[in-house]
Design a protein around this motif. Structure first.
Motif, short mmCIF file in Angstrom:
data_model
loop_
_atom_site.label_atom_id
_atom_site.label_comp_id
_atom_site.label_asym_id
_atom_site.label_seq_id
_atom_site.Cartn_x
_atom_site.Cartn_y
_atom_site.Cartn_z
N LEU A 2 -35.79 41.13 5.16
CA LEU A 2 -37.09 40.86 4.67
C LEU A 2 -36.97 39.11 4.59
N ASP A 3 -35.67 38.71 3.98
CA ASP A 3 -35.84 36.98 3.80
C ASP A 3 -34.23 36.77 3.72
N SER A 4 -34.08 35.69 4.00
CA SER A 4 -32.53 35.33 3.80
C SER A 4 -32.27 33.66 3.66
N ARG A 5 -31.22 33.33 3.27
CA ARG A 5 -30.65 32.15 3.14
C ARG A 5 -29.41 31.80 3.56
N THR A 6 -29.06 30.61 3.64
CA THR A 6 -27.68 30.22 4.20
C THR A 6 -27.33 28.83 3.67
N VAL A 7 -26.38 28.72 3.12
CA VAL A 7 -26.07 27.22 2.71
C VAL A 7 -24.17 27.13 2.80
N ALA A 8 -23.84 25.80 2.96
CA ALA A 8 -22.27 25.75 3.12
C ALA A 8 -21.57 26.09 1.76
N ARG A 9 -20.54 26.57 1.62
CA ARG A 9 -19.78 27.14 0.56
C ARG A 9 -19.41 25.85 -0.13
N PRO A 10 -19.74 25.92 -1.48
CA PRO A 10 -19.55 24.70 -2.41
C PRO A 10 -17.96 24.57 -2.77
N SER A 11 -17.50 23.65 -3.24
CA SER A 11 -16.13 23.49 -3.51
C SER A 11 -16.34 23.54 -5.13
N GLY A 12 -15.27 23.83 -5.61
CA GLY A 12 -15.17 23.71 -7.24
C GLY A 12 -15.37 25.05 -7.87
N ASN A 13 -16.26 25.16 -8.82
CA ASN A 13 -16.66 26.27 -9.54
C ASN A 13 -18.06 26.69 -9.41
N ASP A 14 -18.76 26.18 -8.53
CA ASP A 14 -20.17 26.46 -8.46
C ASP A 14 -20.42 27.52 -7.65
N LEU A 15 -19.87 28.59 -7.24
CA LEU A 15 -19.78 29.72 -6.47
C LEU A 15 -20.80 30.84 -6.88
N THR A 16 -20.52 31.02 -8.30
CA THR A 16 -21.72 32.02 -8.86
C THR A 16 -23.04 31.66 -9.19
N ALA A 17 -23.14 29.96 -9.31
CA ALA A 17 -24.26 29.44 -9.84
C ALA A 17 -24.88 29.48 -8.45
N THR A 18 -24.19 29.18 -7.39
CA THR A 18 -24.98 28.90 -5.92
C THR A 18 -25.55 30.21 -5.43
#
Length: 343
Positions: free
Chosen positions: A105-121
């Protein structure tokens, strides 16, 4: 039958009807009667219960020109019931909201962040997908490439997204295999290998119609199968791993395809699958070098093990891991439709 047993049978039948329509799309009551082995009145009562809680809609079929009263058609309510599906890949993060019935129904794609921002992203991506009416999707599942998983990821995501249970976390290749088995290139095949290329090579296995992940959930690390003991060094610390040999031959697609076929022959001899599906970067390698892959497979695999084997690229393409994650998230609903929908 006792009341508890009757209730268990009813719950199982409700799940069977919803699962069938979820996977097959709009389906007539007549087809449900035939395929599920239940009588017409039972199917009618089950469809009415699912309709009453909004999980499905019933409507008239298109005119067929046949005599007689047409059988009502049952469709899932994709807009009303959905799930978050996320992927953690080598170079990117993806998020989608997928409706009951399997449509994105909807989607988003972003570059994988470095560091510890994975869960927040991931949380931020999923929150962007909230339905316009403010309703909360039923669940969330994350497909993670490789074996490194944050044990707190599921619980953190579930809380951040307002769910009453943790998000589920699975291996990306396993969930891509689930998607191709239920909706893609391996529908109807009970024994399937899905080979996924991204951060190396991983395999998702369907054995006897069920996913196989090993005793601690990280089985089928096919990329670290040694195919050349004196070969190239691998990031795992060994030499001659399958993914290392394919990677070393990346500049020569024909040679890389031969290595793909070499390792595939080993897996076919061990598992005797009915279908092998190539996803991620391996889809392109198989397309470019299918003659080399098939030639090496024919030369190295036992004839009995490769008899009737189907080789194909992922029918669902790059969306297979997302769709597989959604299937994992929907399982609670499909197993107990009325109680889950009412929660």
């Amino acid at each position: 039958m006792s009341v508890p047993h009757q209730e268990a049978v009813r719950r199982r039948n409700l799940g069977a009807v919803l699962r069938y329509v979820h996977l097959r799309g709009a389906t007539s009551r007549a087809e449900l009667t035939s395929e599920l082995g239940l009588n017409r009145s039972t199917i009618g009562a089950l469809a009415a219960e699912l309709t009453a809680v909004g999980l499905v809609h019933e409507g008239a079929p298109r005119a067929s020109g046949r005599a007689g009263r047409p059988s009502p058609v049952v469709r899932t309510n994709a807009a009303g019931f959905s799930a978050y599906a996320l992927t953690v890949e080598a170079g990117r993060l993806r998020a989608a909201r997928i409706g009951l019935g399997g449509d994105i129904l909807d989607s988003r794609t972003v570059a994988r962040p470095s560091g510890n921002d994975l869960t927040a992203t991931l949380t931020g991506l999923a929150r962007e997908l909230r339905p316009a009416d403010g309703s909360v999707p039923l669940g969330c599942a994350v497909a993670v490439v490789g074996t490194d998983r944050d044990p707190a990821l599921g619980e953190t995501l579930g809380e951040a997204l307002g769910l009453d249970h943790p998000a589920q976390v699975g291996n990306l290749a396993d969930l891509a295999a689930l998607a191709e088995h239920t909706r893609g290139a391996a529908v109807g095949v009970d024994d399937v290998i899905h080979l996924h290329g991204d951060d190396g090579i991983s395999a998702g296995l369907i054995i006897g119609g069920r996913g196989f992940t090993g005793h601690n959930g990280i089985g089928a690390q096919a990329g670290h199968m040694v195919v050349n003991p004196d070969g190239h060094p691998c990031r795992c610390g060994h030499r001659g791993c399958w993914e290392a040999e394919i990677s070393a031959a990346a500049g020569d697609r024909a040679r890389a395809a031969l290595w793909l076929g070499h390792g595939l022959a080993n897996l076919v001899n061990i598992l005797n699958p009915g279908a092998v599906v190539f996803g991620g970067t391996l889809a392109g390698l198989y397309r470019d070098g299918h003659d080399q892959v098939r030639g090496r497979l024919h030369a190295s695999a036992l004839p009995a093990c490769r008899a009737g084997l189907r080789l194909s690229v992922a029918l669902l393409g790059d969306d297979a891991p997302l769709i597989g994650a959604a299937e994992l998230a929907f399982e609670r609903l499909l197993s107990d439709p009325l109680n889950t929908a009412a929660a």
